[in-house]
Design a protein around this motif. Structure first.
Motif, PDB file in Angstrom:
ATOM      1  N   TRP A  87       0.826  -1.214   0.000  1.00  0.00           N
ATOM      2  CA  TRP A  87       0.000   0.000   0.000  1.00  0.00           C
ATOM      3  C   TRP A  87       0.854   1.256   0.000  1.00  0.00           C
ATOM      4  CZ3 TRP A  87      -4.367  -0.489  -2.006  1.00  0.00           C
ATOM      5  CH2 TRP A  87      -5.108  -1.648  -1.840  1.00  0.00           C
ATOM      6  N   LYS A  88       2.039   1.164   0.577  1.00  0.00           N
ATOM      7  CA  LYS A  88       2.963   2.302   0.507  1.00  0.00           C
ATOM      8  C   LYS A  88       3.373   2.537  -0.942  1.00  0.00           C
ATOM      9  CE  LYS A  88       7.330   4.030   2.322  1.00  0.00           C
ATOM     10  NZ  LYS A  88       8.507   3.733   3.133  1.00  0.00           N
ATOM     11  N   ASP A  89       3.664   1.453  -1.664  1.00  0.00           N
ATOM     12  CA  ASP A  89       4.023   1.548  -3.082  1.00  0.00           C
ATOM     13  C   ASP A  89       2.857   2.123  -3.888  1.00  0.00           C
ATOM     14  OD1 ASP A  89       5.723   1.075  -5.367  1.00  0.00           O
ATOM     15  OD2 ASP A  89       4.417  -0.624  -5.841  1.00  0.00           O
ATOM     16  N   VAL A  90       1.649   1.637  -3.605  1.00  0.00           N
ATOM     17  CA  VAL A  90       0.464   2.161  -4.299  1.00  0.00           C
ATOM     18  C   VAL A  90       0.299   3.651  -4.030  1.00  0.00           C
ATOM     19  CG1 VAL A  90      -2.058   2.068  -4.347  1.00  0.00           C
ATOM     20  CG2 VAL A  90      -0.741  -0.044  -4.405  1.00  0.00           C
ATOM     21  N   ALA A  91       0.493   4.066  -2.786  1.00  0.00           N
ATOM     22  CA  ALA A  91       0.362   5.486  -2.437  1.00  0.00           C
ATOM     23  C   ALA A  91       1.415   6.329  -3.155  1.00  0.00           C
ATOM     24  CB  ALA A  91       0.476   5.673  -0.928  1.00  0.00           C
ATOM     25  N   GLU A  92       2.636   5.807  -3.249  1.00  0.00           N
ATOM     26  CA  GLU A  92       3.691   6.547  -3.948  1.00  0.00           C
ATOM     27  C   GLU A  92       3.372   6.699  -5.428  1.00  0.00           C
ATOM     28  OE1 GLU A  92       7.246   4.392  -3.019  1.00  0.00           O
ATOM     29  OE2 GLU A  92       7.394   5.255  -1.002  1.00  0.00           O
ATOM     30  N   ARG A  93       2.870   5.609  -6.042  1.00  0.00           N
ATOM     31  CA  ARG A  93       2.490   5.700  -7.456  1.00  0.00           C
ATOM     32  C   ARG A  93       1.335   6.674  -7.645  1.00  0.00           C
ATOM     33  NH1 ARG A  93       2.566  -0.540  -8.337  1.00  0.00           N
ATOM     34  NH2 ARG A  93       0.558  -0.178  -7.384  1.00  0.00           N
ATOM     35  N   SER A  94       0.379   6.667  -6.708  1.00  0.00           N
ATOM     36  CA  SER A  94      -0.756   7.591  -6.800  1.00  0.00           C
ATOM     37  C   SER A  94      -0.283   9.037  -6.664  1.00  0.00           C
ATOM     38  CB  SER A  94      -1.781   7.287  -5.708  1.00  0.00           C
ATOM     39  OG  SER A  94      -2.339   6.017  -5.895  1.00  0.00           O
ATOM     40  N   ASP A  95       0.652   9.254  -5.753  1.00  0.00           N
ATOM     41  CA  ASP A  95       1.197  10.605  -5.598  1.00  0.00           C
ATOM     42  C   ASP A  95       1.904  11.060  -6.868  1.00  0.00           C
ATOM     43  OD1 ASP A  95       0.228  10.725  -3.024  1.00  0.00           O
ATOM     44  OD2 ASP A  95       2.164  10.308  -2.056  1.00  0.00           O
ATOM     45  N   ALA A  96       2.683  10.152  -7.463  1.00  0.00           N
ATOM     46  CA  ALA A  96       3.387  10.503  -8.705  1.00  0.00           C
ATOM     47  C   ALA A  96       2.381  10.788  -9.819  1.00  0.00           C
ATOM     48  CB  ALA A  96       4.328   9.375  -9.115  1.00  0.00           C
ATOM     49  N   ALA A  97       1.324   9.986  -9.898  1.00  0.00           N
ATOM     50  CA  ALA A  97       0.300  10.217 -10.926  1.00  0.00           C
ATOM     51  C   ALA A  97      -0.402  11.541 -10.683  1.00  0.00           C
ATOM     52  CB  ALA A  97      -0.713   9.071 -10.927  1.00  0.00           C
ATOM     53  N   LEU A  98      -0.657  11.874  -9.424  1.00  0.00           N
ATOM     54  CA  LEU A  98      -1.305  13.147  -9.097  1.00  0.00           C
ATOM     55  C   LEU A  98      -0.419  14.322  -9.498  1.00  0.00           C
ATOM     56  CD1 LEU A  98      -3.618  14.708  -7.784  1.00  0.00           C
ATOM     57  CD2 LEU A  98      -2.398  14.487  -5.607  1.00  0.00           C
ATOM     58  N   VAL A  99       0.874  14.198  -9.231  1.00  0.00           N
ATOM     59  CA  VAL A  99       1.806  15.267  -9.618  1.00  0.00           C
ATOM     60  C   VAL A  99       1.798  15.429 -11.137  1.00  0.00           C
ATOM     61  CG1 VAL A  99       4.255  15.862  -9.719  1.00  0.00           C
ATOM     62  CG2 VAL A  99       3.252  15.119  -7.566  1.00  0.00           C
ATOM     63  N   ALA A 100       1.827  14.306 -11.859  1.00  0.00           N
ATOM     64  CA  ALA A 100       1.830  14.370 -13.329  1.00  0.00           C
ATOM     65  C   ALA A 100       0.532  14.975 -13.850  1.00  0.00           C
ATOM     66  CB  ALA A 100       2.035  12.974 -13.916  1.00  0.00           C
ATOM     67  N   MET A 101      -0.596  14.580 -13.278  1.00  0.00           N
ATOM     68  CA  MET A 101      -1.879  15.125 -13.737  1.00  0.00           C
ATOM     69  C   MET A 101      -1.995  16.613 -13.396  1.00  0.00           C
ATOM     70  SD  MET A 101      -4.698  12.069 -13.187  1.00  0.00           S
ATOM     71  CE  MET A 101      -4.670  12.193 -11.425  1.00  0.00           C
ATOM     72  N   THR A 102      -1.479  17.003 -12.251  1.00  0.00           N
ATOM     73  CA  THR A 102      -1.503  18.420 -11.888  1.00  0.00           C
ATOM     74  C   THR A 102      -0.656  19.228 -12.865  1.00  0.00           C
ATOM     75  OG1 THR A 102      -1.818  17.840  -9.565  1.00  0.00           O
ATOM     76  CG2 THR A 102      -1.029  20.059 -10.031  1.00  0.00           C
ATOM     77  N   ALA A 103       0.492  18.694 -13.226  1.00  0.00           N
ATOM     78  CA  ALA A 103       1.354  19.388 -14.196  1.00  0.00           C
ATOM     79  C   ALA A 103       0.655  19.497 -15.548  1.00  0.00           C
ATOM     80  CB  ALA A 103       2.685  18.650 -14.348  1.00  0.00           C
ATOM     81  N   ARG A 104      -0.021  18.421 -15.970  1.00  0.00           N
ATOM     82  CA  ARG A 104      -0.754  18.465 -17.238  1.00  0.00           C
ATOM     83  C   ARG A 104      -1.895  19.475 -17.170  1.00  0.00           C
ATOM     84  NH1 ARG A 104      -2.706  12.770 -18.843  1.00  0.00           N
ATOM     85  NH2 ARG A 104      -3.606  13.970 -20.537  1.00  0.00           N
ATOM     86  N   ALA A 105      -2.595  19.514 -16.055  1.00  0.00           N
ATOM     87  CA  ALA A 105      -3.710  20.454 -15.908  1.00  0.00           C
ATOM     88  C   ALA A 105      -3.195  21.891 -15.921  1.00  0.00           C
ATOM     89  CB  ALA A 105      -4.477  20.174 -14.619  1.00  0.00           C
ATOM     90  N   ASP A 106      -2.062  22.130 -15.257  1.00  0.00           N
ATOM     91  CA  ASP A 106      -1.476  23.470 -15.256  1.00  0.00           C
ATOM     92  C   ASP A 106      -1.056  23.878 -16.664  1.00  0.00           C
ATOM     93  OD1 ASP A 106      -1.886  23.624 -12.552  1.00  0.00           O
ATOM     94  OD2 ASP A 106       0.217  23.213 -12.007  1.00  0.00           O
ATOM     95  N   LYS A 107      -0.458  22.934 -17.404  1.00  0.00           N
ATOM     96  CA  LYS A 107      -0.035  23.232 -18.767  1.00  0.00           C
ATOM     97  C   LYS A 107      -1.252  23.514 -19.646  1.00  0.00           C
ATOM     98  CE  LYS A 107       2.647  21.568 -22.626  1.00  0.00           C
ATOM     99  NZ  LYS A 107       3.174  20.412 -23.323  1.00  0.00           N
ATOM    100  N   PHE A 108      -2.297  22.715 -19.482  1.00  0.00           N
ATOM    101  CA  PHE A 108      -3.520  22.937 -20.252  1.00  0.00           C
ATOM    102  C   PHE A 108      -4.112  24.303 -19.940  1.00  0.00           C
ATOM    103  CE2 PHE A 108      -8.168  22.849 -20.367  1.00  0.00           C
ATOM    104  CZ  PHE A 108      -8.370  22.635 -21.713  1.00  0.00           C
TER     105      PHE A 108
END
Length: 131
Positions: A53-74
């Motif tokens: 679950w720690k690994d899942v949380a880390e991947r979710s955090d990384a995905a959130l950072v990537a989606m936030t960056a994409r949303a900011d760029k958009f």
């Protein structure tokens, strides 16, 4: 079982009591061996689940950072597109104003040309008029 009881009876004494306690402890530990293994496996499973679950949380955090960056760029691209649209609307409005001014100028020149044509016609009539 009778042999065990006879042996136990013969060992009664100082060493017999200690041996009885030792045997009791050994039997208790032997009977609890399965429970200890089960507890150990449960602990390993908990550690494994926590790591998962720690690994899942880390991947979710990384995905959130990537989606936030994409949303900011958009959002940045959208804002830039709005700015360009506003500039184009301004340019279009200026072109329309210039076009209207040129149409007004053409109308004025057309009226002047019509007036000059009328003058030329009058002069031609005067020149060709019978005397």
């Amino acid at each position: 079982m009778g042999d065990f009881i006879q042996l136990f009876t013969e060992l009664k004494g100082v060493l017999g009591g200690a041996a009885a306690v030792g045997v009791s402890v050994a039997l208790y530990l032997w009977s609890q061996r399965g429970q200890r293994q089960l507890d150990g496996a449960n602990t390993e499973a908990n550690v494994s689940a926590i790591a998962h679950w720690k690994d899942v949380a880390e991947r979710s955090d990384a995905a959130l950072v990537a989606m936030t960056a994409r949303a900011d760029k958009f959002a940045e691209e959208r804002n830039e597109a709005y700015k360009q649209l506003a500039r184009m609307e301004g340019q279009l409005a200026e072109m329309n104003r210039q076009l209207e001014a040129q149409n007004l100028k053409l109308e004025t020149q057309s009226k002047e040309m019509q007036g000059l044509r009328d003058q030329v016609r009058n002069l031609q009539e005067q020149i060709h008029a019978p005397r």
